[in-house]
Design an enzyme around this catalytic site. Structure first.
Site, PDB file in Angstrom:
ATOM      1  N   GLU A   1       0.811  -1.232   0.000  1.00 14.04           N
ATOM      2  CA  GLU A   1       0.000   0.000   0.000  1.00 14.04           C
ATOM      3  C   GLU A   1       0.835   1.269   0.000  1.00 14.04           C
ATOM      4  O   GLU A   1       0.560   2.198  -0.751  1.00 14.04           O
ATOM      5  CB  GLU A   1      -0.938   0.024   1.222  1.00 14.04           C
ATOM      6  CG  GLU A   1      -2.169  -0.855   1.080  1.00 14.04           C
ATOM      7  CD  GLU A   1      -1.924  -2.303   1.459  1.00 14.04           C
ATOM      8  OE1 GLU A   1      -0.811  -2.603   1.953  1.00 14.04           O
ATOM      9  OE2 GLU A   1      -2.817  -3.131   1.270  1.00 14.04           O
TER      10      GLU A   1
ATOM     11  N   HIS B   1     -10.149  -4.290  10.951  1.00 14.70           N
ATOM     12  CA  HIS B   1     -10.799  -4.168   9.640  1.00 14.70           C
ATOM     13  C   HIS B   1     -12.093  -3.365   9.694  1.00 14.70           C
ATOM     14  O   HIS B   1     -12.879  -3.411   8.764  1.00 14.70           O
ATOM     15  CB  HIS B   1     -11.106  -5.552   9.051  1.00 14.70           C
ATOM     16  CG  HIS B   1      -9.909  -6.272   8.523  1.00 14.70           C
ATOM     17  ND1 HIS B   1      -8.923  -6.750   9.337  1.00 14.70           N
ATOM     18  CD2 HIS B   1      -9.528  -6.584   7.273  1.00 14.70           C
ATOM     19  CE1 HIS B   1      -7.992  -7.336   8.606  1.00 14.70           C
ATOM     20  NE2 HIS B   1      -8.329  -7.250   7.349  1.00 14.70           N
TER      21      HIS B   1
END
Lengths: 464, 339
Positions: free
Chosen positions: A198, A267
């Site tokens: 990322e 998450h």
């Protein structure tokens, strides 16, 4: 006794699926591990393996059936020694038990068609037409996933400098199937699978944007973008200013944000407040399918870096999207999703599902709530909020994110600054609880806002 | 090859740049002039900092001049340059104006960023200089993105992405290496190994001190280069640009160099001895090397003094401008946040 095979949940957010194909026929022998059927979810086609041995007794749901709810019996398996005659003994198909996991999903169904309500009062949410959509426009029903895909495809057709990169966006067709078909139409040059990296690919995207391209950088979820936040803030958001206006960066960072279902603390986080603090960024968090499409198109065209926060729970939800060749919604404009005179409810993204349902509940008690969908968090449409509060004198904010330094806090501060004399009660904030997201279904539900909390807050500010 | 410090490179097996190609007299003169400009500029910047005219952080490039000047001699118009915060030399090498750079250091409206970026954040789209980045290592992903744009557009430009021995330990560097080789991006990673990441010697921070090998696990070739010899730098840059333009993907050049001044103006540099600095200055100074070669080939001391005088004039003008140019208009506070 014959064993029932139930429609399996194949992802944390799956509520229903299509029974694409039976690979075993009635009467065929089945061993544990055999693939017996193919199920299409909104994300992928998955194989269903038998966990029990025996003979396929009866197929209860024929292949080609769409929208089979999770936990619906789809077949029965006869154990050794049992025959078709034993099928009668199989327990009647139980009403599908909503799994505890589906609890938040239930909340998300505000937009789904409701069975005709016996109480006549409550007007249907989403009743107000969007001023951005010309009257008489033909509408198509789409999932939000499709609306996003169409937005990207249209912009990629329009401008050769637009490309998309991210994990699994190309060959896998998107981890959440949002980029489905883009590789086939635009090829590997413009639909680029990245390694799981990322920080690196966010920086590569920003560099490409500095060179004049218009990247769409997909994060599989915004939770993973914390690895890349330096590039989003220090490189993308600040360079225009630091270069005295010479070098900006037209880039969209997008992906699912906020709580999904049962994926726990790492998450499930809402980043709206984080990014909304940064000058140089625009932050969008839509709720309706039309807004998803129109605002993503606007984001891709915007010459500034845009953080586009989606919601995984909403991907499969359908809504009306105008059938226009070029439907773009201006960034920075809130929408009055429901008009009312008694209390203003300000929300955005998933929070809207609580807000709209709460408005329906409040209407039954004679309280007409005005529900504002911010749509864009930065720049915030203060005017629409203030105009509403001047009318109602009361306000409640609703968000899934945390309260401290949250977007609701910002809304409350602006109301205080610009409409203090109009307020009949302190602004109330309904938010996610001040804890990391728990895994257990009951705790997760408690950690999120609820319709009841919104109703209670609206009543409290109305002194009722 | 003369290197500032004996490293494991000798045994590395990684390719070393060959003996530097001889420069023509014109090349020597150009290299001398460009390196002198950087040195005199930086000396002046140090002076202005001491006077309080320049604020914040100010990282001087003195000692490392051969790296950017040699690299730039191998580039063509359109090639992009991006670096970290020790960036004044890179900008001057890219032919950005000394006045605009100095005025940015003093935070004036005539600065490249209109006074809003400062020493570490300057850009010139016109000169293909993409900054000037204050976060150690961030420019490596960004420079890889510039190369990505080149490949996307199918041009033959090369991204020259500079970073230091300190940044070479950042994670995103390796994320970028992986993507650059995977996608065969035209990027030259120039690792300026000046032996200290702020106050930490390479030996105290790096498990692999041969930076040319930092791409080995990604199959990116690397070379160690005498970064104090502008000819060696130019020769390595020629090979690297040809490699990238040939569609072979990225390449790493470890420039073995040395900074004479502290990490920033506020660094007392207690982590190394005065003798160490003096020895490099005496034995390897990049400017003296060129001067001596030119003198040996018959160029007069007078001619060299003329070059120095020309450079000093540019720098003095820049300093004068930078101190008299007005500060940005207060209305600039709110401009350039969005476009």
């Amino acid at each position: 006794m014959p064993i029932q095979v139930l429609m399996p949940a194949l992802s944390p957010t799956m509520e229903k699926g299509n029974l694409a194909k039976w690979l075993k026929k009635e009467g065929e022998t089945i061993k544990s591990g055999d693939v017996i059927a193919e199920i299409e979810t909104d994300k992928a086609t998955m194989e269903v393996e038998a966990t029990d041995e025996g003979t396929l007794g009866k197929i209860l749901i024929p292949e080609g059936t769409a929208d089979v709810a999770v936990n619906t019996p789809i077949a029965t398996i006869l154990a050794d020694g049992e025959s078709a005659a034993d099928l009668a003994e199989a327990p009647a198909a139980p009403a599908p038990q909503p799994k505890a996991a589906d609890a938040p999903a239930e909340e998300a169904k505000a937009e789904a068609p409701q069975p005709a309500a016996k109480t006549p009062a409550a007007p249907v949410s989403e009743a107000l037409p969007d001023p951005e959509i010309p009257a008489g426009t033909e509408m198509v029903t789409q999932t939000i996933r499709e609306a996003l895909r169409d937005a990207m495809a249209e912009e990629m057709r329009r401008d050769g400098d637009v490309f998309i990169m991210g994990e699994e966006v190309a060959e896998y067709q998107g981890a959440y199937k949002v980029t489905q078909g883009l590789l086939q139409e635009f090829g590997a040059r413009r639909v680029i699978d990245t390694p799981i990296t990322e920080h690196g690919f966010a920086g590569v995207g920003v560099g490409a944007a500095m060179a004049g391209l218009k990247p769409i950088v997909e994060f599989m979820t915004w939770n993973f973008a914390m690895q890349a936040i330096d590039q989003i803030i220090n490189s993308a958001a600040k360079t225009l200013y630091m270069s005295g206006g010479q070098m900006g960066c037209s880039i969209v960072f997008r992906g699912p944000n906020g709580a999904a279902a049962r994926v726990a603390a790492q998450h499930s986080q809402d980043y709206a407040a984080w990014y909304s603090q940064i000058p140089g960024l625009k932050v969008i968090a839509p709720y309706s399918a039309a807004d998803y499409k129109g605002l993503l198109k606007a984001a891709i065209r915007d010459p500034n870096p845009v953080v586009f926060l989606e919601n995984e729970m909403l991907y499969g939800h359908t809504g009306e999207v105008p059938k226009l060749p070029d439907f773009v919604i201006p960034i920075g404009k809130a929408r009055i999703a429901r008009a009312g005179k008694d209390v203003t409810i300000v929300s955005w993204a998933m929070g809207m599902s609580y807000a709209l349902k709460a408005a329906d509940e409040l209407a039954k008690e004679g309280i007409e709530a005005e529900v504002i969908d911010l749509r864009t968090i930065r720049p915030m449409d203060t005017e629409t909020i203030i105009n509403s509060v001047k009318k109602t004198g009361r306000a409640v904010t609703v968000e899934e994110g945390w309260q401290q330094s949250g977007v609701g806090s910002e809304v409350a501060a602006r109301i205080m600054e610009h409409a203090f004399d109009y307020l009949d009660a302190p602004v109330a904030r309904v938010s996610g609880k001040d804890v990391p997201m728990p895994y257990a279904a009951n705790l997760e539900k408690l950690a999120l806002p609820s319709v009841a909390e919104v109703v209670a807050a609206a009543k409290a500010v109305s002194y009722r | 090859m003369a290197t500032p410090k004996k490293t494991a490179a000798k045994e590395s097996g990684q390719e070393k740049a060959g003996s530097p190609a001889e420069f023509s007299k014109e090349q020597e003169l150009k290299a001398l002039r460009d390196m002198l400009l950087i040195r005199r500029f930086e000396e002046k910047a140090g002076q202005l900092y001491g006077m309080g005219a320049i604020g914040g952080f100010c990282h001087l490039y003195i000692g490392q001049e051969a790296v950017v000047v040699g690299m730039q001699m191998a580039l063509k118009p359109g090639d992009e340059v991006i670096t970290g915060y020790r960036d004044h030399g890179h900008m001057l090498a890219c032919d950005m104006e000394a006045k605009g750079v100095m005025a940015e250091l003093t935070g004036r409206r005539g600065g490249y960023s209109r006074g809003k970026g400062g020493s570490m954040h300057m850009f010139s789209k016109e000169k293909h200089f993409y900054g000037g980045h204050g976060i150690v290592g961030a420019q490596v992903s960004l420079g890889t993105g510039l190369a990505f744009a080149n490949r996307y557009r199918g041009n033959d430009n090369v991204s020259v992405t500079y970073f230091g021995d300190g940044a070479a330990n950042q994670g995103q560097v390796y994320e970028s290496f992986n993507m650059a080789e995977l996608w065969k991006l035209p990027v030259i990673y120039v690792i300026e190994n000046n032996r200290y990441a702020m106050g930490t010697a390479v030996s105290r921070a790096s498990a692999q001190q041969d930076f040319s090998k930092r791409g080995v696990s990604f199959n990116i070739p690397g070379k160690q280069v005498d970064g104090m010899d502008v000819r060696a730098v130019k020769a390595a840059a020629d090979e690297a640009t040809a490699w990238c333009r040939g569609g072979n993907g990225p390449i790493i050049l470890e420039m073995q160099t040395y900074r004479y001044r502290g990490h920033s103006m506020s660094d007392p540099a207690k982590y190394r001895t005065r003798e160490e600095v003096e020895k490099v200055r005496h034995d390897q100074d990049p400017i003296e090397q060129v001067r001596n070669r030119l003198l040996a080939t018959g160029v007069s001391e007078q001619d060299l003094k003329a070059i120095d005088a020309e450079v000093r004039e540019i720098v003095n003008e820049a300093a004068d401008f930078a101190q008299h140019d007005p500060e940005p208009d207060p209305s600039e506070l709110y401009t350039d946040v969005y476009r």
